[in-house]
Design a protein around this motif. Structure first.
Motif, PDB file in Angstrom:
ATOM      1  N   ALA A 165      -4.014  -8.172  22.677  1.00 42.82           N
ATOM      2  CA  ALA A 165      -3.246  -6.726  22.841  1.00 42.82           C
ATOM      3  C   ALA A 165      -2.754  -6.907  24.273  1.00 42.82           C
ATOM      4  CB  ALA A 165      -4.302  -5.537  22.618  1.00 42.82           C
ATOM      5  N   ALA A 166      -1.595  -6.351  24.527  1.00 44.81           N
ATOM      6  CA  ALA A 166      -0.944  -6.344  26.046  1.00 44.81           C
ATOM      7  C   ALA A 166       0.480  -6.039  25.912  1.00 44.81           C
ATOM      8  CB  ALA A 166      -1.045  -7.978  26.325  1.00 44.81           C
ATOM      9  N   ALA A 167       0.920  -6.078  26.901  1.00 44.10           N
ATOM     10  CA  ALA A 167       2.310  -5.766  27.284  1.00 44.10           C
ATOM     11  C   ALA A 167       2.903  -7.284  27.345  1.00 44.10           C
ATOM     12  CB  ALA A 167       2.716  -4.807  28.420  1.00 44.10           C
ATOM     13  N   TYR A 168       4.110  -7.385  26.202  1.00 40.95           N
ATOM     14  CA  TYR A 168       4.643  -8.617  26.304  1.00 40.95           C
ATOM     15  C   TYR A 168       5.920  -8.489  26.907  1.00 40.95           C
ATOM     16  CZ  TYR A 168       1.124 -10.616  23.400  1.00 40.95           C
ATOM     17  OH  TYR A 168      -0.062 -10.996  22.686  1.00 40.95           O
ATOM     18  N   TYR A 169       6.218  -9.414  27.637  1.00 41.24           N
ATOM     19  CA  TYR A 169       7.580  -9.506  28.414  1.00 41.24           C
ATOM     20  C   TYR A 169       8.456 -10.885  28.075  1.00 41.24           C
ATOM     21  CZ  TYR A 169       5.508  -6.007  31.102  1.00 41.24           C
ATOM     22  OH  TYR A 169       4.785  -4.846  31.570  1.00 41.24           O
ATOM     23  N   CYS A 170       9.546 -10.854  27.747  1.00 43.03           N
ATOM     24  CA  CYS A 170      10.411 -11.794  27.886  1.00 43.03           C
ATOM     25  C   CYS A 170      10.818 -12.225  29.062  1.00 43.03           C
ATOM     26  CB  CYS A 170      11.381 -11.867  26.866  1.00 43.03           C
ATOM     27  SG  CYS A 170      12.820 -10.594  27.168  1.00 43.03           S
ATOM     28  N   ASN A 171      11.141 -13.540  29.367  1.00 40.89           N
ATOM     29  CA  ASN A 171      11.484 -14.187  30.801  1.00 40.89           C
ATOM     30  C   ASN A 171      12.431 -15.178  30.443  1.00 40.89           C
ATOM     31  OD1 ASN A 171      11.014 -16.604  32.762  1.00 40.89           O
ATOM     32  ND2 ASN A 171      11.225 -14.571  33.962  1.00 40.89           N
ATOM     33  N   ILE A 172      13.775 -15.025  31.069  1.00 43.76           N
ATOM     34  CA  ILE A 172      14.821 -16.171  30.742  1.00 43.76           C
ATOM     35  C   ILE A 172      15.252 -16.613  32.067  1.00 43.76           C
ATOM     36  CG2 ILE A 172      15.501 -15.099  28.387  1.00 43.76           C
ATOM     37  CD1 ILE A 172      18.067 -14.195  29.805  1.00 43.76           C
ATOM     38  N   VAL A 173      15.718 -17.954  32.064  1.00 45.16           N
ATOM     39  CA  VAL A 173      16.255 -18.660  33.242  1.00 45.16           C
ATOM     40  C   VAL A 173      17.721 -18.918  32.850  1.00 45.16           C
ATOM     41  CG1 VAL A 173      16.394 -20.486  34.864  1.00 45.16           C
ATOM     42  CG2 VAL A 173      14.164 -19.710  33.909  1.00 45.16           C
ATOM     43  N   VAL A 174      18.613 -17.936  33.518  1.00 41.08           N
ATOM     44  CA  VAL A 174      19.976 -18.141  33.276  1.00 41.08           C
ATOM     45  C   VAL A 174      21.013 -18.745  34.538  1.00 41.08           C
ATOM     46  CG1 VAL A 174      19.755 -16.270  31.629  1.00 41.08           C
ATOM     47  CG2 VAL A 174      20.715 -16.076  33.927  1.00 41.08           C
ATOM     48  N   THR A 175      22.055 -19.329  34.057  1.00 39.50           N
ATOM     49  CA  THR A 175      23.018 -19.826  35.001  1.00 39.50           C
ATOM     50  C   THR A 175      24.243 -18.962  34.883  1.00 39.50           C
ATOM     51  OG1 THR A 175      22.063 -22.082  34.830  1.00 39.50           O
ATOM     52  CG2 THR A 175      24.424 -21.502  35.912  1.00 39.50           C
ATOM     53  N   LEU A 176      24.608 -18.127  35.767  1.00 39.74           N
ATOM     54  CA  LEU A 176      25.698 -17.174  35.436  1.00 39.74           C
ATOM     55  C   LEU A 176      26.954 -17.689  35.729  1.00 39.74           C
ATOM     56  CD1 LEU A 176      23.956 -14.148  37.761  1.00 39.74           C
ATOM     57  CD2 LEU A 176      23.835 -14.737  35.291  1.00 39.74           C
ATOM     58  N   LYS A 177      27.105 -18.784  36.440  1.00 43.36           N
ATOM     59  CA  LYS A 177      28.490 -19.486  36.454  1.00 43.36           C
ATOM     60  C   LYS A 177      28.066 -21.015  36.581  1.00 43.36           C
ATOM     61  CE  LYS A 177      29.304 -18.223  41.119  1.00 43.36           C
ATOM     62  NZ  LYS A 177      30.459 -17.767  42.269  1.00 43.36           N
ATOM     63  N   PHE A 178      29.008 -21.869  36.388  1.00 39.51           N
ATOM     64  CA  PHE A 178      29.113 -23.323  36.478  1.00 39.51           C
ATOM     65  C   PHE A 178      28.507 -23.588  37.885  1.00 39.51           C
ATOM     66  CE2 PHE A 178      29.514 -27.553  35.391  1.00 39.51           C
ATOM     67  CZ  PHE A 178      29.856 -28.309  36.387  1.00 39.51           C
ATOM     68  N   GLY A 179      27.598 -24.433  37.970  1.00 37.72           N
ATOM     69  CA  GLY A 179      27.122 -24.907  39.360  1.00 37.72           C
ATOM     70  C   GLY A 179      26.317 -23.905  40.152  1.00 37.72           C
ATOM     71  N   ALA A 180      26.122 -22.694  39.362  1.00 31.32           N
ATOM     72  CA  ALA A 180      25.126 -21.722  40.363  1.00 31.32           C
ATOM     73  C   ALA A 180      23.603 -21.921  40.101  1.00 31.32           C
ATOM     74  CB  ALA A 180      25.427 -20.345  39.806  1.00 31.32           C
ATOM     75  N   THR A 181      22.895 -21.614  41.429  1.00 27.88           N
ATOM     76  CA  THR A 181      21.550 -21.576  41.015  1.00 27.88           C
ATOM     77  C   THR A 181      20.867 -20.782  40.016  1.00 27.88           C
ATOM     78  OG1 THR A 181      21.516 -21.941  43.445  1.00 27.88           O
ATOM     79  CG2 THR A 181      19.462 -21.511  42.378  1.00 27.88           C
ATOM     80  N   PRO A 182      19.992 -21.565  39.164  1.00 30.98           N
ATOM     81  CA  PRO A 182      19.675 -20.399  38.135  1.00 30.98           C
ATOM     82  C   PRO A 182      19.078 -19.205  38.437  1.00 30.98           C
ATOM     83  CG  PRO A 182      19.077 -22.686  37.453  1.00 30.98           C
ATOM     84  CD  PRO A 182      19.746 -22.695  38.858  1.00 30.98           C
ATOM     85  N   SER A 183      19.111 -18.284  37.934  1.00 28.32           N
ATOM     86  CA  SER A 183      18.376 -17.000  38.071  1.00 28.32           C
ATOM     87  C   SER A 183      17.427 -16.501  37.042  1.00 28.32           C
ATOM     88  CB  SER A 183      19.359 -15.876  38.154  1.00 28.32           C
ATOM     89  OG  SER A 183      20.270 -16.179  39.086  1.00 28.32           O
ATOM     90  N   PHE A 184      16.224 -15.903  37.388  1.00 28.89           N
ATOM     91  CA  PHE A 184      15.244 -15.303  36.439  1.00 28.89           C
ATOM     92  C   PHE A 184      15.291 -13.800  36.390  1.00 28.89           C
ATOM     93  CE2 PHE A 184      12.295 -19.077  36.639  1.00 28.89           C
ATOM     94  CZ  PHE A 184      12.787 -19.690  37.724  1.00 28.89           C
TER      95      PHE A 184
END
Length: 121
Positions: free
Chosen positions: A90-109
């Motif tokens: 039992a808990a609050a469950y959170y999804c987390n993704i690492v995405v790249t918003l455009k080619f060559g960009a630093t990934p964001s969380f």
């Protein structure tokens, strides 16, 4: 901007199952890792499961054999199938993704808003 919408939480009896989903939308070039975390009241947020862009998975010891993480890259969605639930889950469950918003960009969380899972004994 990226939006994450979670669904699937709820109340279940011990031994039961739930399936969580998290859908990402927005201006996304690519999604790298996708993960689920959980946080019980008064405790830190811990990672439950993670799946890479290549499909490799890793689970917390406490959920191995009971939880399965999967992703649908065509829908930018990650799922968490939870079986044999017990009150300790039992808990609050959170999804987390690492995405790249455009080619060559630093990934964001990015984090989802959280969905509550309650397990009755």
């Amino acid at each position: 901007q990226v939006q994450l919408v979670e669904s699937g939480g709820g109340l279940v009896q011990a031994g039961g199952s739930l399936r969580l989903s998290c859908a990402a939308s927005g201006s996304i070039f690519s999604i790298n890792a996708m993960a689920w975390y959980r946080q019980a009241p008064g405790k830190q947020r811990d990672r439950v499961a993670v799946i890479t862009s290549g499909g490799s998975t890793n689970y917390a010891d406490s959920v191995k054999g009971r939880f399965t993480i999967s992703r649908d890259n065509t829908k930018n969605t990650v799922h968490l199938q939870m079986n044999s639930l017990n009150p300790e889950d039992a808990a609050a469950y959170y999804c987390n993704i690492v995405v790249t918003l455009k080619f060559g960009a630093t990934p964001s969380f990015y984090w989802g808003q959280g969905t509550q899972v309650a397990v009755s004994s």
